[in-house]
Motif scaffolding. Structure first.
Motif, short mmCIF file in Angstrom:
data_model
loop_
_atom_site.label_atom_id
_atom_site.label_comp_id
_atom_site.label_asym_id
_atom_site.label_seq_id
_atom_site.Cartn_x
_atom_site.Cartn_y
_atom_site.Cartn_z
N LYS A 1 35.95 41.40 40.95
CA LYS A 1 34.81 41.66 41.85
C LYS A 1 34.46 40.41 42.64
O LYS A 1 34.21 40.48 43.84
CB LYS A 1 33.61 42.15 41.06
CG LYS A 1 32.41 42.47 41.93
CD LYS A 1 31.30 43.06 41.10
CE LYS A 1 30.00 43.18 41.81
NZ LYS A 1 29.85 44.04 42.87
N ALA A 2 34.47 39.27 41.99
CA ALA A 2 34.14 38.01 42.67
C ALA A 2 35.13 37.71 43.78
O ALA A 2 34.76 37.15 44.81
CB ALA A 2 34.10 36.87 41.67
N PHE B 1 38.06 43.35 29.43
CA PHE B 1 37.69 44.24 30.52
C PHE B 1 36.60 43.61 31.39
O PHE B 1 36.73 43.54 32.61
CB PHE B 1 37.20 45.59 29.96
CG PHE B 1 36.74 46.53 31.04
CD1 PHE B 1 37.63 47.42 31.61
CD2 PHE B 1 35.43 46.52 31.48
CE1 PHE B 1 37.22 48.28 32.62
CE2 PHE B 1 35.00 47.38 32.48
CZ PHE B 1 35.90 48.27 33.05
N HIS B 2 35.51 43.15 30.75
CA HIS B 2 34.40 42.57 31.50
C HIS B 2 34.82 41.28 32.22
O HIS B 2 34.40 41.04 33.35
CB HIS B 2 33.20 42.32 30.59
CG HIS B 2 32.52 43.57 30.17
ND1 HIS B 2 31.80 44.37 31.04
CD2 HIS B 2 32.45 44.19 28.97
CE1 HIS B 2 31.32 45.42 30.41
NE2 HIS B 2 31.70 45.34 29.14
N TYR B 3 35.64 40.47 31.56
CA TYR B 3 36.13 39.25 32.18
C TYR B 3 36.88 39.56 33.47
O TYR B 3 36.59 38.99 34.53
CB TYR B 3 37.05 38.49 31.21
CG TYR B 3 37.78 37.34 31.86
CD1 TYR B 3 37.18 36.09 31.99
CD2 TYR B 3 39.07 37.50 32.37
CE1 TYR B 3 37.84 35.04 32.60
CE2 TYR B 3 39.74 36.45 32.99
CZ TYR B 3 39.13 35.22 33.10
OH TYR B 3 39.79 34.18 33.71
N TRP B 4 37.84 40.49 33.40
CA TRP B 4 38.65 40.81 34.57
C TRP B 4 37.86 41.57 35.62
O TRP B 4 38.07 41.40 36.82
CB TRP B 4 39.91 41.56 34.15
CG TRP B 4 40.94 40.60 33.68
CD1 TRP B 4 41.23 40.25 32.39
CD2 TRP B 4 41.80 39.81 34.51
NE1 TRP B 4 42.21 39.30 32.37
CE2 TRP B 4 42.59 39.01 33.66
CE3 TRP B 4 41.99 39.69 35.87
CZ2 TRP B 4 43.53 38.12 34.14
CZ3 TRP B 4 42.94 38.81 36.36
CH2 TRP B 4 43.69 38.03 35.49
N PRO C 1 32.74 39.47 49.32
CA PRO C 1 32.48 38.25 50.08
C PRO C 1 31.03 37.79 50.04
O PRO C 1 30.73 36.65 50.26
CB PRO C 1 32.88 38.63 51.51
CG PRO C 1 32.70 40.10 51.57
CD PRO C 1 32.98 40.61 50.17
N SER C 2 30.10 38.71 49.75
CA SER C 2 28.70 38.32 49.71
C SER C 2 28.35 37.76 48.34
O SER C 2 28.71 38.34 47.33
CB SER C 2 27.80 39.52 50.03
OG SER C 2 27.97 40.51 49.05
N PRO C 3 27.63 36.65 48.30
CA PRO C 3 27.26 36.08 47.01
C PRO C 3 26.24 36.98 46.31
O PRO C 3 25.42 37.62 46.96
CB PRO C 3 26.65 34.74 47.36
CG PRO C 3 26.20 34.88 48.77
CD PRO C 3 27.13 35.88 49.41
#
Length: 108
Positions: A47-48, A39-42, A52-54
């Motif tokens: 989200k990444a 879950f956390h991986y995906w 678009p903002s780092p």
């Protein structure tokens, strides 16, 4: 299941989770064959790709931080030299990033 199908499946799962109102452990325990790790991986992966903002740099347990610099002028506003370390700081660096770097150097 190919990559695109897996991506779409997890995208759908994240939408289901958001709509559920449950905590992550509650939602994961109600799903068959899904771990919190997955879950956390995906969640992070999706989200990444959509954000678009780092993210601001995070200091890890060793006190180091990651600093992404989009462009660097050839003439830095400040050049800091300590032993064999040379740090060039552009004039438009944010106060937040500079304070993180200085904190690491002080605690080093």
């Amino acid at each position: 299941m190919n990559r695109k199908e897996k991506y779409e499946c997890w995208k759908s799962r994240m939408e289901d989770f958001e709509a559920s109102g449950q905590t992550i452990p509650e939602w994961v325990s109600s799903q068959e064959g899904i771990t919190e790790y997955q879950f956390h991986y995906w969640r992070k992966k999706l989200k990444a790709e959509t954000d678009p903002s780092p993210n601001p740099p995070q200091v890890d347990c060793h006190g180091w931080t990651t600093l992404e610099v989009s462009s660097m002028s050839t003439n830095p506003a400040i050049e800091l030299k300590m032993d064999d370390l040379s740090l060039m700081i552009p004039e438009d660096v944010s106060e937040h990033h500079l304070s993180l770097v200085l904190r690491v150097l002080r605690n080093g």
